[in-house]
Design a protein around this motif. Structure first.
Motif, PDB file in Angstrom:
ATOM      1  N   VAL A 123      -1.767  -6.048   1.124  1.00 55.54           N
ATOM      2  CA  VAL A 123      -0.724  -6.843   0.754  1.00 55.54           C
ATOM      3  C   VAL A 123       0.549  -6.523   1.104  1.00 55.54           C
ATOM      4  CG1 VAL A 123      -1.857  -8.575  -0.625  1.00 55.54           C
ATOM      5  CG2 VAL A 123      -0.782  -7.157  -1.747  1.00 55.54           C
ATOM      6  N   GLU A 124       1.497  -7.720   1.506  1.00 60.77           N
ATOM      7  CA  GLU A 124       2.498  -7.390   1.811  1.00 60.77           C
ATOM      8  C   GLU A 124       3.460  -7.481   0.695  1.00 60.77           C
ATOM      9  OE1 GLU A 124       4.104  -9.157   4.811  1.00 60.77           O
ATOM     10  OE2 GLU A 124       3.471  -7.511   6.620  1.00 60.77           O
ATOM     11  N   ARG A 125       4.374  -6.685  -0.047  1.00 62.95           N
ATOM     12  CA  ARG A 125       4.737  -6.847  -1.537  1.00 62.95           C
ATOM     13  C   ARG A 125       6.070  -7.673  -1.013  1.00 62.95           C
ATOM     14  NH1 ARG A 125       5.234  -0.486  -2.312  1.00 62.95           N
ATOM     15  NH2 ARG A 125       3.325  -0.160  -4.528  1.00 62.95           N
ATOM     16  N   THR A 126       6.046  -8.276  -2.289  1.00 60.67           N
ATOM     17  CA  THR A 126       7.600  -9.572  -1.636  1.00 60.67           C
ATOM     18  C   THR A 126       8.586  -9.308  -1.954  1.00 60.67           C
ATOM     19  OG1 THR A 126       6.984 -10.870  -3.578  1.00 60.67           O
ATOM     20  CG2 THR A 126       5.994 -11.664  -1.486  1.00 60.67           C
ATOM     21  N   TRP A 127       8.679  -7.796  -3.588  1.00 53.11           N
ATOM     22  CA  TRP A 127       9.768  -7.888  -4.621  1.00 53.11           C
ATOM     23  C   TRP A 127      10.086  -6.105  -3.529  1.00 53.11           C
ATOM     24  CZ3 TRP A 127       5.274  -7.526  -5.606  1.00 53.11           C
ATOM     25  CH2 TRP A 127       4.435  -6.345  -6.338  1.00 53.11           C
ATOM     26  N   ARG A 128       9.494  -6.145  -2.785  1.00 49.45           N
ATOM     27  CA  ARG A 128       9.779  -4.154  -2.512  1.00 49.45           C
ATOM     28  C   ARG A 128       9.211  -3.973  -1.354  1.00 49.45           C
ATOM     29  NH1 ARG A 128      12.474  -0.301  -6.098  1.00 49.45           N
ATOM     30  NH2 ARG A 128      12.337   1.526  -5.699  1.00 49.45           N
ATOM     31  N   ALA A 129      10.103  -2.787  -0.587  1.00 51.09           N
ATOM     32  CA  ALA A 129       8.818  -2.051   0.657  1.00 51.09           C
ATOM     33  C   ALA A 129       9.854  -0.863   1.503  1.00 51.09           C
ATOM     34  CB  ALA A 129       9.737  -3.265   1.583  1.00 51.09           C
ATOM     35  N   LYS A 130       9.367   0.202   0.892  1.00 55.93           N
ATOM     36  CA  LYS A 130       9.439   1.370   1.645  1.00 55.93           C
ATOM     37  C   LYS A 130      10.953   2.085   0.677  1.00 55.93           C
ATOM     38  CE  LYS A 130       8.545   0.726   6.027  1.00 55.93           C
ATOM     39  NZ  LYS A 130       9.200   0.679   7.368  1.00 55.93           N
ATOM     40  N   GLY A 131      11.003   2.015  -0.822  1.00 55.72           N
ATOM     41  CA  GLY A 131      11.627   2.448  -2.084  1.00 55.72           C
ATOM     42  C   GLY A 131      12.830   1.454  -1.945  1.00 55.72           C
ATOM     43  N   GLN A 132      12.840   0.376  -1.342  1.00 56.08           N
ATOM     44  CA  GLN A 132      14.210  -0.485  -1.262  1.00 56.08           C
ATOM     45  C   GLN A 132      13.806  -2.066  -2.429  1.00 56.08           C
ATOM     46  OE1 GLN A 132      17.472   0.469  -0.543  1.00 56.08           O
ATOM     47  NE2 GLN A 132      16.088   2.668   0.000  1.00 56.08           N
ATOM     48  N   GLU A 133      14.980  -2.934  -2.629  1.00 58.26           N
ATOM     49  CA  GLU A 133      14.834  -3.746  -3.678  1.00 58.26           C
ATOM     50  C   GLU A 133      14.528  -4.656  -2.183  1.00 58.26           C
ATOM     51  OE1 GLU A 133      13.564  -4.982  -6.600  1.00 58.26           O
ATOM     52  OE2 GLU A 133      13.240  -2.423  -6.915  1.00 58.26           O
ATOM     53  N   VAL A 134      13.505  -5.834  -1.753  1.00 53.91           N
ATOM     54  CA  VAL A 134      13.788  -6.952  -0.914  1.00 53.91           C
ATOM     55  C   VAL A 134      13.346  -8.218  -1.682  1.00 53.91           C
ATOM     56  CG1 VAL A 134      12.826  -5.691   0.942  1.00 53.91           C
ATOM     57  CG2 VAL A 134      10.474  -6.400   0.044  1.00 53.91           C
ATOM     58  N   ASN A 135      13.370  -9.492  -0.636  1.00 54.80           N
ATOM     59  CA  ASN A 135      12.816 -10.368  -1.671  1.00 54.80           C
ATOM     60  C   ASN A 135      12.706 -11.413   0.159  1.00 54.80           C
ATOM     61  OD1 ASN A 135      12.367 -12.577  -2.574  1.00 54.80           O
ATOM     62  ND2 ASN A 135      15.278 -13.362  -2.759  1.00 54.80           N
ATOM     63  N   ARG A 136      11.401 -11.845   0.018  1.00 52.19           N
ATOM     64  CA  ARG A 136      10.317 -11.831   0.960  1.00 52.19           C
ATOM     65  C   ARG A 136       8.887 -13.174   0.449  1.00 52.19           C
ATOM     66  NH1 ARG A 136       8.343  -6.163   3.687  1.00 52.19           N
ATOM     67  NH2 ARG A 136       6.749  -5.399   2.206  1.00 52.19           N
ATOM     68  N   GLN A 137       8.918 -13.943   1.447  1.00 52.95           N
ATOM     69  CA  GLN A 137       8.073 -14.788   0.953  1.00 52.95           C
ATOM     70  C   GLN A 137       6.200 -14.255   1.376  1.00 52.95           C
ATOM     71  OE1 GLN A 137       8.539 -18.330   0.312  1.00 52.95           O
ATOM     72  NE2 GLN A 137      10.299 -17.442   0.375  1.00 52.95           N
TER      73      GLN A 137
END
Length: 267
Positions: A123-137
């Motif tokens: 699953v794709e994390r909705t709050w973190r990707a490649k060590g960075q904070e993200v915000n996605r659906q």
């Protein structure tokens, strides 16, 4: 089992079986040899239906936690109560066990990709990707795949989505519970963080007693309980609710946080 039979995700079952056998034999001494796995409540496993079971657990390493679960589940199904003595139980493993894992984790190297074939629902994390904070659906395909796995068998998930203790439980797990109404089995583990590196691949320290407690199924009012109420119930069940912090010495909490920071910068 037919030679070319596949599971709902297109994986050849004969290949998956051999991967589980090989990894089972290679990892057995990590839980019964170098370190000891103390199991409690595994008699619950034998009485579960073959499908629509969701295991929820706290999380301490990327791979050692879920590997231990494959050992405990298969040992229990072969008649061993609270024991993984004699790895022969892995010869005929339960083939419809899946686990939820971050897509980027399971794509990080050849070994992770091979392990993913053994049962990962990425699953794709909705709050973190490649060590960075993200915000996605939330990716709807991820949710559908978890539902597909529940329809086919058992699913293991770590609803905090991180190996750091006492982090919030993600609401996605509560939505899955409301939508699919699975039997929900809480698991509480400890000692893995001290035994292994963050990835759960390298043995960091020997002689550690690892604990693995399987609890009775949770009861939900699927129609009337709110997402927030389900989340709170999960937090208590896997002993990650903030109230548990009151009974843990502040010094121990700081040690855990310091270790997490060191591991974070080490990988």
């Amino acid at each position: 089992m037919g030679l070319f039979k596949k599971n709902p995700f297109g994986h050849y079952l004969v290949l998956k079986k051999w991967l589980i056998r090989i990894f089972g034999v290679l990892t057995h001494r990590r839980y019964r040899g170098f370190n000891e796995l103390q199991i409690e409540g595994s008699e619950i496993i034998k009485n579960l239906p073959d499908t629509n079971v969701l295991f929820v657990s706290n999380h301490q390493t990327y791979f050692a936690d879920v590997t231990a679960m494959f050992h405990v589940f298969n040992a229990s199904l072969s008649g061993r109560v609270d024991s993984i003595k004699n790895v022969g139980y892995i010869w005929q493993p339960k083939m419809n066990i899946y686990y939820v894992a971050a897509k980027e984790t399971m794509r990080a190297g050849l070994l992770a990709r091979i392990m993913a074939y053994a049962g990962a629902i990425t699953v794709e994390r909705t709050w973190r990707a490649k060590g960075q904070e993200v915000n996605r659906q939330v990716n709807p395909n991820d949710t559908q795949n978890i539902g597909k796995a529940l329809n086919d068998g058992w699913v293991i998930t770590f609803p905090q989505g991180t190996t750091k203790p006492f982090k919030p439980i993600r609401k996605g797990t509560a939505h899955i519970i409301k939508n699919h109404k699975p039997i929900v089995i809480p698991i509480v583990i400890d000692g893995f963080r001290r035994s292994f590196d963050k990835k759960g691949l390298r043995i960091k320290k020997r002689g550690i007693l690892q604990s693995f407690q399987i609890k009775e199924p949770l009861e939900f009012d699927y129609e009337n309980e709110s997402i927030e109420e389900i989340v709170e119930k999960l937090e208590y069940a896997i002993e990650q609710h903030s109230s548990f912090l009151k009974v843990i010495p502040a010094e121990e909490i700081q040690v855990m946080e310091d270790l997490n920071e060191k591991r974070r910068f080490g990988y």
